[in-house]
Design a protein around this motif. Structure first.
Motif, PDB file in Angstrom:
ATOM      1  N   PRO A  18      -2.210  -4.365  13.754  1.00  0.00           N
ATOM      2  CA  PRO A  18      -2.400  -3.340  12.721  1.00  0.00           C
ATOM      3  C   PRO A  18      -2.099  -3.909  11.337  1.00  0.00           C
ATOM      4  N   LEU A  19      -2.936  -3.550  10.381  1.00  0.00           N
ATOM      5  CA  LEU A  19      -2.828  -4.145   9.052  1.00  0.00           C
ATOM      6  C   LEU A  19      -3.327  -3.148   8.010  1.00  0.00           C
ATOM      7  N   PHE A  20      -2.599  -2.992   6.919  1.00  0.00           N
ATOM      8  CA  PHE A  20      -3.052  -2.191   5.790  1.00  0.00           C
ATOM      9  C   PHE A  20      -3.428  -3.156   4.659  1.00  0.00           C
ATOM     10  N   ALA A  21      -4.681  -3.134   4.244  1.00  0.00           N
ATOM     11  CA  ALA A  21      -5.195  -4.094   3.275  1.00  0.00           C
ATOM     12  C   ALA A  21      -5.263  -3.487   1.877  1.00  0.00           C
ATOM     13  N   ASP A  22      -4.782  -4.236   0.894  1.00  0.00           N
ATOM     14  CA  ASP A  22      -4.909  -3.841  -0.510  1.00  0.00           C
ATOM     15  C   ASP A  22      -6.247  -4.376  -1.018  1.00  0.00           C
ATOM     16  N   LEU A  23      -7.225  -3.490  -1.152  1.00  0.00           N
ATOM     17  CA  LEU A  23      -8.566  -3.887  -1.578  1.00  0.00           C
ATOM     18  C   LEU A  23      -8.852  -3.555  -3.037  1.00  0.00           C
ATOM     19  N   ALA A  24      -7.864  -3.111  -3.759  1.00  0.00           N
ATOM     20  CA  ALA A  24      -8.089  -2.718  -5.154  1.00  0.00           C
ATOM     21  C   ALA A  24      -8.688  -3.877  -5.956  1.00  0.00           C
ATOM     22  N   HIS A  25      -9.867  -3.626  -6.521  1.00  0.00           N
ATOM     23  CA  HIS A  25     -10.588  -4.583  -7.378  1.00  0.00           C
ATOM     24  C   HIS A  25     -11.076  -5.817  -6.615  1.00  0.00           C
ATOM     25  N   ARG A  26     -10.956  -5.810  -5.295  1.00  0.00           N
ATOM     26  CA  ARG A  26     -11.418  -6.955  -4.515  1.00  0.00           C
ATOM     27  C   ARG A  26     -12.829  -6.680  -3.990  1.00  0.00           C
ATOM     28  N   PRO A  27     -13.697  -7.692  -3.990  1.00  0.00           N
ATOM     29  CA  PRO A  27     -15.078  -7.479  -3.563  1.00  0.00           C
ATOM     30  C   PRO A  27     -15.212  -7.264  -2.064  1.00  0.00           C
ATOM     31  N   VAL A  28     -15.969  -6.241  -1.705  1.00  0.00           N
ATOM     32  CA  VAL A  28     -16.236  -5.904  -0.315  1.00  0.00           C
ATOM     33  C   VAL A  28     -17.735  -5.640  -0.187  1.00  0.00           C
ATOM     34  N   LEU A  29     -18.321  -6.137   0.888  1.00  0.00           N
ATOM     35  CA  LEU A  29     -19.760  -5.991   1.110  1.00  0.00           C
ATOM     36  C   LEU A  29     -20.020  -4.977   2.214  1.00  0.00           C
ATOM     37  N   VAL A  30     -20.950  -4.071   1.964  1.00  0.00           N
ATOM     38  CA  VAL A  30     -21.450  -3.154   2.987  1.00  0.00           C
ATOM     39  C   VAL A  30     -22.937  -3.436   3.154  1.00  0.00           C
ATOM     40  N   ALA A  54     -10.322   3.440  -1.920  1.00  0.00           N
ATOM     41  CA  ALA A  54      -9.285   2.402  -1.856  1.00  0.00           C
ATOM     42  C   ALA A  54      -9.334   1.469  -3.060  1.00  0.00           C
ATOM     43  N   GLY A  55     -10.284   1.692  -3.968  1.00  0.00           N
ATOM     44  CA  GLY A  55     -10.358   0.897  -5.188  1.00  0.00           C
ATOM     45  C   GLY A  55     -11.121  -0.393  -5.070  1.00  0.00           C
ATOM     46  N   ALA A  56     -11.858  -0.593  -3.951  1.00  0.00           N
ATOM     47  CA  ALA A  56     -12.584  -1.846  -3.757  1.00  0.00           C
ATOM     48  C   ALA A  56     -13.774  -1.946  -4.711  1.00  0.00           C
ATOM     49  N   ALA A  57     -14.153  -3.184  -5.019  1.00  0.00           N
ATOM     50  CA  ALA A  57     -15.369  -3.457  -5.789  1.00  0.00           C
ATOM     51  C   ALA A  57     -16.495  -3.639  -4.772  1.00  0.00           C
ATOM     52  N   LEU A  65     -14.007  -8.605   2.577  1.00  0.00           N
ATOM     53  CA  LEU A  65     -14.305  -7.906   3.831  1.00  0.00           C
ATOM     54  C   LEU A  65     -15.791  -7.588   3.870  1.00  0.00           C
ATOM     55  N   VAL A  66     -16.297  -7.411   5.100  1.00  0.00           N
ATOM     56  CA  VAL A  66     -17.706  -7.078   5.264  1.00  0.00           C
ATOM     57  C   VAL A  66     -17.824  -5.970   6.307  1.00  0.00           C
ATOM     58  N   ILE A  67     -18.685  -4.989   6.013  1.00  0.00           N
ATOM     59  CA  ILE A  67     -18.992  -3.932   6.974  1.00  0.00           C
ATOM     60  C   ILE A  67     -20.494  -3.902   7.181  1.00  0.00           C
ATOM     61  N   PHE A 121     -12.660  -6.777  13.056  1.00  0.00           N
ATOM     62  CA  PHE A 121     -11.626  -5.792  12.718  1.00  0.00           C
ATOM     63  C   PHE A 121     -12.214  -4.399  12.902  1.00  0.00           C
ATOM     64  N   GLN A 122     -11.324  -3.419  13.097  1.00  0.00           N
ATOM     65  CA  GLN A 122     -11.731  -2.031  13.293  1.00  0.00           C
ATOM     66  C   GLN A 122     -11.236  -1.189  12.130  1.00  0.00           C
ATOM     67  N   VAL A 123     -12.024  -0.226  11.745  1.00  0.00           N
ATOM     68  CA  VAL A 123     -11.608   0.745  10.726  1.00  0.00           C
ATOM     69  C   VAL A 123     -10.999   1.936  11.443  1.00  0.00           C
ATOM     70  N   PRO A 124      -9.706   2.223  11.257  1.00  0.00           N
ATOM     71  CA  PRO A 124      -9.060   3.293  12.017  1.00  0.00           C
ATOM     72  C   PRO A 124      -9.401   4.670  11.475  1.00  0.00           C
ATOM     73  N   ALA A 125      -9.133   5.679  12.294  1.00  0.00           N
ATOM     74  CA  ALA A 125      -9.093   7.054  11.791  1.00  0.00           C
ATOM     75  C   ALA A 125      -7.784   7.202  11.029  1.00  0.00           C
ATOM     76  N   ILE A 126      -7.813   7.869   9.885  1.00  0.00           N
ATOM     77  CA  ILE A 126      -6.608   7.920   9.050  1.00  0.00           C
ATOM     78  C   ILE A 126      -6.223   9.356   8.711  1.00  0.00           C
ATOM     79  N   VAL A 127      -4.922   9.522   8.545  1.00  0.00           N
ATOM     80  CA  VAL A 127      -4.352  10.734   7.949  1.00  0.00           C
ATOM     81  C   VAL A 127      -3.823  10.302   6.588  1.00  0.00           C
ATOM     82  N   ASP A 128      -4.431  10.799   5.533  1.00  0.00           N
ATOM     83  CA  ASP A 128      -4.147  10.322   4.180  1.00  0.00           C
ATOM     84  C   ASP A 128      -3.204  11.262   3.452  1.00  0.00           C
ATOM     85  N   ARG A 129      -1.980  10.813   3.260  1.00  0.00           N
ATOM     86  CA  ARG A 129      -1.012  11.492   2.394  1.00  0.00           C
ATOM     87  C   ARG A 129      -0.514  10.455   1.385  1.00  0.00           C
ATOM     88  N   SER A 130      -1.463   9.829   0.706  1.00  0.00           N
ATOM     89  CA  SER A 130      -1.156   8.683  -0.153  1.00  0.00           C
ATOM     90  C   SER A 130       0.041   8.976  -1.066  1.00  0.00           C
TER      91      SER A 130
END
Length: 466
Positions: free
Chosen positions: A5-17, A34-37, A75-77, A111-120
Motif C-alpha cells: 500500500p502506498l499513498f503517492a504525492d502527485l501534486a504538479h507531477r506529470p501523469v499520463l492517461v 490530487a493536483g497532478a499535471a 504514473l500511467v493509466i 499498480f491498482q487504484v483503490p476505492a477511497i474514503v476521502d476526508r482530506s
C-alpha cells in the motif's frame, strides 16, 4: 500481502492517461483532484475532457498510442476499450520502469487504484488487489458511513497545531488522551457545525489547561418511522459514538441494534395515562446529568425531533444549563408513511400545499383553524389522531370538506407490519375501527390519498369496502 500500500504525492507531477472516453474522464478527474499535471493521449475526447483541454487544465496528445508518450511521466493509466492498446501501454511502461494501471485488468497492471474514503487530509484506501473491485466499492460505502465529514478539517487543524500539542502534552499517553478528547469533545462538534474559528479556540483553550475538560454532550437524533434503512449517516455515527441512549417508545429495535454494543440504553417513552410532564422533566434531568458527567448522550426520538417531538423544549433545557448539543434530523412520519403508502403529499393536479397537524396541543385544547383546514386542494397529515379519527373527520366535514375526500391511514408506517387503509373521509373512522387500526398510525386527508391504492408498493393494503 500481494500489494504494497502506498499513498503517492502527485501534486504538479506529470501523469499520463491513455484513452479519451468516460472511464478515462473519471480517472482524470481523480488525478486533477490530487493536483497532478495530467496529459491525455487519445484520438478523440469526451466533451468534458475537451473542455478541460481548452481551458488549459489538462494537455492532449492527439492520435494513437506510441511509447514516446511515457517520456517524463511519473504514473500511467490505460483506460481504453481496446485490450491490445492497453497491453502496449503496459509493455512500454515495464520497459521504461513506469508504474502502469490498466483499468479493470489486474494482469496487465503494476499498480491498482483503490476505492477511497476521502476526508482530506485523512484518506482511507481499500483494495482487493484488483480481484474484486465491486467488493472494494461496497466496503468503501460501508466505511463511508462510519467517518464524519468533519474529520478532514479536524486532521488539518491538528496538523496546524501539532508542534504546540507536542509541547503542551508531553509523553505519548498524555498526547493520546488529548487526541481522544479532540475526537470526542467540542472541537469535532464545532467543526461539524461549520464553526471552525470556535473549534480552533476550543483546542487552544484546552491546551492551556492542565487536563482536557469532560467531553459530555447531547445529540438529538431522529430515528425515523422504524425502518433502520432510513437512518441518516450522521444518525448512525451518533449511535456508534454514544455512551448512553435515551430512547422513545416508537424507536424500532432494528434501529437500537445499530448502536454501540456497550452503550447504556434507557427507555424514556411516554405511556398512555401517565403524567407526560413529569416524564419530560425526567428526560431533561437525565440529559443534563449524563452530559455533565462527561458522557456522550443520544436522545433518540421516533420520526424527527422537531416535528411533534418536543425537541425544542429539550434544547431549551440544555441551553439553559450550558450543555453542548447538536441535532440530527430524521425522516418524519408523514414523509415516510406517505412514501411507503404510495401517497405523494403534493401533486400538480391535486395539492399544492401540505400541513402537518397534531390533534394534541400543549393544553389539550382544540385551537386548529378548521375552516382553513377544510379547504380543498391541500393535503393534511394528522399525527396521533387514530383515537380521535371520528372527531377529526366530523370537524372537517362540518366545515365544508367533502365526505368523499380520499383518505389514507397508514399503521406502523415503514415497518414490516405496515398496514394501509384507503377510504373516503366520511367512512374512514368506521373503516379504521372495523380493521382494528391502532397507534402508531398517521392519517393523510386530501385528493392525493386517492392515488394510494394504485401506487402502494409496501406492506399490506387492506381491501376496499364492498
Amino acid at each position: 500481502m500481494k500489494l504494497f500500500p502506498l499513498f503517492a504525492d502527485l501534486a504538479h507531477r506529470p501523469v499520463l492517461v491513455v484513452g479519451g472516453g468516460d472511464v478515462a474522464q473519471r480517472k482524470v478527474q481523480a488525478l486533477r483532484e490530487a493536483g497532478a499535471a495530467v496529459t491525455v493521449g487519445a484520438p478523440a475526447l469526451t466533451e468534458t475532457l475537451q473542455a478541460w483541454t481548452d481551458a488549459g487544465a489538462i494537455r492532449h496528445l492527439a492520435g494513437t498510442f506510441t511509447p514516446a508518450w511515457l517520456d517524463g511521466q511519473w504514473l500511467v493509466i490505460a483506460a481504453t476499450d481496446d485490450r491490445a492498446v492497453n497491453a502496449a501501454v503496459a509493455q512500454a511502461g515495464q520497459a521504461q520502469l513506469r508504474f502502469v494501471n490498466v483499468v479493470d485488468d489486474p494482469e496487465l497492471s503494476s499498480f491498482q487504484v483503490p476505492a477511497i474514503v476521502d476526508r482530506s487530509p485523512l484518506v482511507i484506501a481499500i483494495s482487493s488487489s484488483g480481484a474484486a473491485p465491486v467488493l472494494a466499492r461496497r466496503l468503501r460505502e460501508r466505511i463511508e458511513s462510519m467517518f464524519d465529514h468533519a474529520l478532514g478539517p479536524l486532521a488539518a487543524l491538528s496538523a496546524r497545531h501539532r508542534a504546540r500539542i507536542r509541547e503542551r502534552r508531553a509523553g505519548m499517553a498524555n498526547r493520546r488522551g488529548f487526541y481522544d478528547w479532540l475526537l470526542d469533545g467540542p472541537v469535532l462538534r464545532l467543526l461539524r457545525q461549520g464553526r471552525p474559528a470556535e473549534a480552533e479556540a476550543a483546542l487552544l483553550e484546552a491546551l492551556d489547561t492542565a487536563e482536557a475538560p469532560p467531553a459530555g454532550r447531547v445529540t438529538l437524533v431522529g430515528a425515523g418511522p422504524g425502518d433502520a434503512g432510513l437512518l441518516t449517516l450522521k444518525a448512525l455515527r451518533a449511535l456508534n459514538e454514544a455512551d448512553v441512549i435515551l430512547h422513545d417508545r416508537l424507536v424500532a429495535d432494528d434501529v437500537l441494534a445499530l448502536a454501540r454494543r456497550d452503550a447504556e440504553r434507557i427507555f424514556v417513552g411516554k405511556q398512555p395515562g401517565e403524567d407526560h410532564a413529569a416524564t419530560q422533566a425526567r428526560i431533561h434531568v437525565l440529559m443534563r446529568e449524563r452530559a455533565q458527567a462527561g458522557q456522550r448522550v443520544v436522545r433518540l426520538k421516533g420520526g424527527d425531533a422537531f416535528i411533534f417531538g418536543r425537541g425544542g423544549e429539550e434544547l431549551e433545557s440544555l441551553r439553559a444549563h450550558g450543555i453542548p448539543y447538536e441535532v440530527v434530523p430524521g425522516v418524519t412520519a408523514a414523509l415516510a408513511c406517505a412514501a411507503y403508502g404510495g401517497v405523494p403529499l403534493t401533486h400538480r393536479d391535486h395539492a399544492q400545499s401540505v400541513q402537518f397537524i397534531t390533534a394534541h396541543s400543549k393544553e389539550e385544547k382544540d385551537t386548529l383553524d378548521w375552516p382553513a383546514l377544510a379547504r380543498p386542494g391541500q393535503t393534511l397529515a394528522f399525527y396521533m389522531g387514530v383515537i380521535q379519527l371520528g372527531r377529526l373527520a366530523g370537524k372537517l366535514m362540518a366545515h365544508g370538506r367533502d365526505p368523499a375526500t380520499p383518505c389514507a391511514l397508514i399503521e406502523n408506517g415503514g415497518r414490516a407490519n405496515q398496514r394501509a387503509l384507503y377510504a373516503p373521509l366520511g367512512q374512514i373512522a368506521a373503516r379504521a375501527q372495523a380493521a382494528g387500526i391502532h397507534p402508531p398510525a398517521l392519517c393523510i386527508v386530501g385528493e392525493v390519498a386517492g392515488l394510494g391504492p394504485k401506487l402502494a408498493w409496501f406492506g399490506e393494503v387492506l381491501p376496499a369496502q364492498d
